[in-house]
Design an enzyme around this catalytic site. Structure first.
Site, PDB file in Angstrom:
ATOM      1  CB  VAL A  26      -0.955   0.005   1.223  1.00 55.98           C
ATOM      2  CG1 VAL A  26      -1.645   1.361   1.371  1.00 55.98           C
ATOM      3  CG2 VAL A  26      -1.988  -1.113   1.090  1.00 55.98           C
ATOM      4  NE  ARG A  75      -9.785  -9.615  18.717  1.00 55.96           N
ATOM      5  CZ  ARG A  75      -9.720 -10.259  17.546  1.00 55.96           C
ATOM      6  NH1 ARG A  75     -10.409  -9.798  16.520  1.00 55.96           N
ATOM      7  NH2 ARG A  75      -8.995 -11.332  17.399  1.00 55.96           N
ATOM      8  CG  ASP A 131     -10.603 -16.556  11.836  1.00 53.80           C
ATOM      9  OD1 ASP A 131      -9.724 -17.315  12.284  1.00 53.80           O
ATOM     10  OD2 ASP A 131     -11.221 -15.737  12.543  1.00 53.80           O
ATOM     11  CB  ALA A 190      -7.150 -34.728  10.936  1.00 46.05           C
ATOM     12  CD  GLU A 226     -10.984 -20.054  18.504  1.00 46.91           C
ATOM     13  OE1 GLU A 226     -10.709 -19.824  19.685  1.00 46.91           O
ATOM     14  OE2 GLU A 226     -10.658 -19.295  17.570  1.00 46.91           O
TER      15      GLU A 226
HETATM   16  O1  F6P Z   1     -10.140 -13.652  14.065  1.00 50.16           O
HETATM   17  C1  F6P Z   1      -8.882 -14.193  14.187  1.00 50.16           C
HETATM   18  C2  F6P Z   1      -8.747 -14.996  15.444  1.00 50.16           C
HETATM   19  O2  F6P Z   1      -7.429 -15.499  15.450  1.00 50.16           O
HETATM   20  C3  F6P Z   1      -9.763 -16.123  15.648  1.00 50.16           C
HETATM   21  O3  F6P Z   1      -9.487 -17.291  14.926  1.00 50.16           O
HETATM   22  C4  F6P Z   1      -9.697 -16.317  17.137  1.00 50.16           C
HETATM   23  O4  F6P Z   1     -10.886 -16.869  17.613  1.00 50.16           O
HETATM   24  C5  F6P Z   1      -9.496 -14.936  17.639  1.00 50.16           C
HETATM   25  O5  F6P Z   1      -8.882 -14.201  16.590  1.00 50.16           O
HETATM   26  C6  F6P Z   1      -8.671 -14.805  18.895  1.00 50.16           C
HETATM   27  O6  F6P Z   1      -8.616 -13.475  19.263  1.00 50.16           O
HETATM   28  P1  F6P Z   1      -7.696 -12.843  20.391  1.00 50.16           P
HETATM   29  O7  F6P Z   1      -6.298 -12.818  19.889  1.00 50.16           O
HETATM   30  O8  F6P Z   1      -8.243 -11.480  20.598  1.00 50.16           O
HETATM   31  O9  F6P Z   1      -7.830 -13.738  21.577  1.00 50.16           O
END
Ligand code: F6P
Length: 326
Positions: A26, A75, A131, A190, A226
């Site tokens: 960028v 976040r 993800d 797996a 998870e």
């Molecule tokens: O969105 C990406 C991610 O790695 C997810 O796979 C996971 O659930 C989450 O972030 C974990 O977030 P943090 O690092 O805030 O615990």
């Protein structure tokens, strides 16, 4: 439309390998087009707090191979409030920033969409998340590297599982999506892959494990996303052990190692292509969109669609993985 002369650039949400390669692309594309670039640190949090600094070509030297993000990330709860967004807007005005490139996932684009609606501010997004849960791109930046990390770990786990005749439950990331679980599970061979997109029946799982062991298996790997509805790997292992007490089981939660490390060549090329496309697209009027690659072509998808039209997991591949592991 106002001419774009200064752009802001941020990474937001969970970091993903390849974010730095995208930042580099960028910045360099923008400089080539005589734009000034301002790095916004720690995503929307830093935008609200005015953590903004001009970037130059040399600011992004020697980062294409590095994991994490030189712009840091966060976040932001505050950006979800009107007051937070107003502060953010004031900081953009103060730095005379006309448009922004954001690299992130669902939360990042949701914020960008609301911001554009409220302040008529052009934003172009890049899909940066391990993800792979965004519609409008075959792969997100970081996904390939994360899968390779999981596969490498599973190969090691398989050695010890085999040596001890054990059944391992390996938890991988993916709160709402099973892409990492499915692809890495296939690559690691797996025996079972549990994803949030399908219901997990523990009775059924335990029955199949017993069946495998009766036939020929003495060890195996169950990949658990998870966000699986039956719980994380510890929970699933506990429930299976209740049904087959004689089974020697162990649990490994891979966690954040999936987010770190040098990006794969695939992720570097993807990030470079999309970073270049985001700036070129922005200069030809794209806004409120995410740049992605579908069937080798760059495509711009409105944020709304990228976030809400969840990419579907390929259930046939899930079925295939089971057959191949028999
Ligand atoms: O969105 C990406 C991610 O790695 C997810 O796979 C996971 O659930 C989450 O972030 C974990 O977030 P943090 O690092 O805030 O615990």
């Amino acid at each position: 439309m106002k001419r774009i002369e200064r752009i802001g650039l941020m990474t937001s949400g969970g970091d993903a390998p390849g974010m730095n390669a995208a930042i580099r692309a960028v910045v360099r594309t923008a400089m080539f087009n005589n734009l000034e670039v301002f790095g916004i640190y720690r995503g929307y949090e830093g935008l609200i707090d005015g953590q903004i600094e001009q970037l130059f070509s040399h600011s992004v030297s020697n980062i294409i191979q590095r994991g994490g993000t030189i712009l840091k990330t966060a976040r932001s709860e505050r950006f979800m409030t009107k007051e937070g967004r107003q502060k953010a807007y004031m900081n953009l005005l103060e730095h005379k920033i006309d448009a922004m490139v954001t690299i992130g996932g669902n939360g990042t684009f949701t914020g960008a969409k609301i911001f554009d609606e409220e302040y008529d501010f052009p934003v172009v997004g890049l899909p940066g998340t391990i993800d792979n849960d965004l519609y409008g791109t075959d792969a997100t930046i970081g996904y390939d590297t994360a899968i390779n990390t999981v596969v490498e770990a599973c190969d090691k786990i398989r050695d010890t599982a085999n040596a001890h005749d054990r059944l391992f439950f390996v938890e991988v990331m993916g709160r709402d999506a099973g892409f990492i679980a499915l692809r890495s599970g296939i690559a690691a061979g797996a025996e079972f892959i549990l994803v949030p997109e399908t219901t997990t029946y523990i009775d059924n799982l335990a029955r199949l494990v017993k069946h495998d062991w009766r036939r020929n298996k003495t060890s195996g790997i169950v990949i658990v996303a998870e966000g699986d509805d039956a719980g994380g790997a510890y929970e699933v292992a506990r429930k299976v052990k209740e049904k087959i007490p004689e089974m020697d089981t162990r649990v490994t939660v891979l966690g954040h190692i999936q987010r770190g490390g040098a990006p794969s060549a695939y992720d570097r090329v993807l990030a470079s292509t999309l970073g270049y496309a985001a700036v070129s697209g922005m200069l030809s009027g794209q806004r409120g969109v995410m740049a992605g690659i579908i069937d080798k072509a760059v495509v711009f998808t409105p944020f709304e669609k990228a976030i809400k039209h969840h990419k579907d997991i390929n259930l046939q591949m899930l079925e295939m993985s089971r057959i191949l592991a028999l």
